[in-house]
Scaffold this active site. Structure first.
Site, PDB file in Angstrom:
ATOM      1  N   HIS A  10       0.819  -1.212   0.000  1.00  0.00           N
ATOM      2  CA  HIS A  10       0.000   0.000   0.000  1.00  0.00           C
ATOM      3  C   HIS A  10       0.860   1.272   0.000  1.00  0.00           C
ATOM      4  CE1 HIS A  10      -3.413  -2.605   1.087  1.00  0.00           C
ATOM      5  NE2 HIS A  10      -2.753  -3.024   2.147  1.00  0.00           N
TER       6      HIS A  10
HETATM    7  O1  RIB Z   1      -5.370   0.000   4.449  1.00  0.00           O
HETATM    8  C1  RIB Z   1      -3.977  -0.022   4.284  1.00  0.00           C
HETATM    9  C2  RIB Z   1      -3.334   1.059   5.090  1.00  0.00           C
HETATM   10  O2  RIB Z   1      -3.619   0.851   6.480  1.00  0.00           O
HETATM   11  C3  RIB Z   1      -1.802   1.051   4.995  1.00  0.00           C
HETATM   12  O3  RIB Z   1      -1.312   2.349   5.158  1.00  0.00           O
HETATM   13  C4  RIB Z   1      -1.389   0.200   6.151  1.00  0.00           C
HETATM   14  O4  RIB Z   1      -0.067   0.499   6.612  1.00  0.00           O
HETATM   15  C5  RIB Z   1      -2.398   0.619   7.187  1.00  0.00           C
HETATM   16  O5  RIB Z   1      -1.935   1.833   7.775  1.00  0.00           O
END
Ligand code: RIB
Ligand code: CA
Length: 313
Positions: free
Chosen positions: A243
Site C-alpha cells: 500500500h
Molecule cells: O489500508 C492499508 C493502510 O492501512 C496502509 O497504510 C497500512 O499500513 C495501514 O496503515
C-alpha cells in the site's frame, strides 16, 4: 531537478517501512525532512519506535522522527495487530532503535516546517490515519495554503473496504480527520486500495528483495513474507499488497499510475458505512473535483523501481 521536500506521516506497519526505505533510496528525487508517527496499525509508542528502527536500518539516523497524535480526533483508536503483528513490524528480527525521538510534537513539526519554507515547496505524505495532518490544519489554518501537495495512501472505490465492508483502514480509523483533509482544498493525490491491491509481493518479487542480499533486502523480504497472511487469507491474494510504497513511487515516477480528478467525500455519520471514501468516479454528481484518485498501476514497473532503489541502501 531538485529533490522534492517531504514529510512522511506514518504508522509503521511493514508497508510503511518499505515506503520509508524507498524514499531513503531515492535521494535525487526525494528529501525526507522528517517523519511524524501517528497511532494506527499499532499504538503511537510502537509506531514511533518502528519509524526509528527503519531509519536505523537505512543508516539514516539523521532523519528526525517525531511522535504525533496517539488517538483519532474523536473516536477511540482502532489498531491492526491482526495484520501487522503485535510489534507492527513482525517478520524480521530488528534491533531496538538507539536514536531518540526528536523533541516536540509531530503536529508542531508539520506546522513549523510549513511556516518556515516558501509556500508550495513541502509535500505531505500521509501513510496512516490523517489525525496529525488534520490536527495541524485545525491548529494552524495558515499552513493549508502553503502545502505543495498531499499524496496519501487511503480509501477505495472499486475495492470498497479492507477493515469494514465499505472502508479502508487509514480513513476508517479517523474519518473526521479525513473529512478535514479532503475538504481542505489542498492539492490532493490519493493512492487507494484500487491501486495498492494490484501491487502484490508475489514470490518472484519477494525473491528479488531477498536477492538484494543486504540487511535492507532481507528485512523487506521478511516483512512482506509476514504481512501477506491477512490479504492471502481474506482475498486469496498472491502476496502482500504494498500500500504505502505506492505514495513514494508516485512521487518518483508518476507515470506508473493512472487516475481521475474527481470528487471524493468521506462518510462520517453512518455506522454502516463510516470511513467510506465516496468517490464520484463516474461523475454522476455536481460536486467539485477535489482529488486525483488513482485507479491503476504498472505493477511490474513499480516493483522494478522499488527493488532497484532498495538495493541502493
Ligand atoms: O489500508 C492499508 C493502510 O492501512 C496502509 O497504510 C497500512 O499500513 C495501514 O496503515
Ligand atoms: Ca500505513
Amino acid at each position: 531537478m531538485c529533490a522534492r521536500k517531504i514529510i512522511i506521516d506514518t504508522d509503521p506497519g511493514q508497508d510503511d517501512a518499505v515506503a520509508i526505505l524507498l524514499a531513503f533510496g531515492s535521494p535525487d528525487e526525494i528529501e525526507v525532512l522528517g517523519i511524524t508517527a501517528v497511532a494506527g496499525n499499532v499504538p503511537l509508542a510502537m509506531t514511533a519506535k518502528n519509524a526509528r528502527i527503519v531509519c536505523e536500518l537505512a543508516n539514516r539516523r539523521d532523519t528526525p522522527v517525531y511522535a504525533g497524535c496517539d488517538r483519532p480526533l474523536t473516536r477511540a483508536l482502532i489498531t491492526a495487530e491482526h495484520v501487522h503483528g503485535k510489534t507492527g513490524l513482525d517478520g524480521p528480527v530488528l534491533p531496538d532503535p538507539t536514536m531518540a525521538l526528536a523533541d516536540g510534537h509531530g503536529v508542531d513539526f508539520i506546522i513549523e516546517t510549513l511556516r518556515s519554507h516558501p509556500a508550495g515547496t513541502i509535500t505531505l505524505c500521509p501513510l496512516g490515519p490523517l489525525t496529525n495532518i488534520a490536527t495541524a490544519f485545525q491548529m494552524a489554518p495558515d499552513i493549508i495554503d502553503k502545502v505543495q501537495e498531499i499524496v496519501l495512501m487511503g480509501g477505495a472505490y472499486f475495492a470498497v473496504g479492507n477493515i469494514t465492508p465499505t472502508a479502508e483502514f487509514n480513513i476508517y480509523v479517523d474519518p473526521q480527520a479525513a473529512e478535514i483533509v479532503f475538504k481542505s482544498g489542498v492539492s490532493l493525490t490519493v493512492l487507494p486500495l484500487d491501486v495498492t491491491h494490484k501491487a502484490l509481493v508475489t514470490k518472484p518479487r519477494n525473491d528479488a528483495f531477498r536477492a538484494i542480499a543486504s540487511p535492507v533486502g532481507h528485512a523487506v523480504a521478511e516483512m512482506t513474507d509476514f504481512f501477506e497472511r491477512f490479504d492471502k487469507e481474506k482475498y486469496g491474494s498472491l502476496g502482500a499488497p504494498l500500500h504505502d510504497p505506492c505514495v513514494i513511487a508516485y512521487l518518483i515516477r508518476p507515470e506508473l499510475f493512472t487516475g481521475r480528478q474527481i470528487n471524493v467525500e468521506i462518510e462520517t455519520t453512518s455506522e454502516l458505512t463510516l470511513g467510506m471514501t465516496v468517490a464520484d468516479w463516474w461523475g454522476v454528481t455536481d460536486r467539485a473535483p477535489n482529488a486525483l484518485f488513482m485507479g491503476d498501476i504498472d505493477a511490474d514497473g513499480f516493483f522494478a523501481l522499488l527493488t532497484e532503489r532498495l538495493a541502493r541502501l
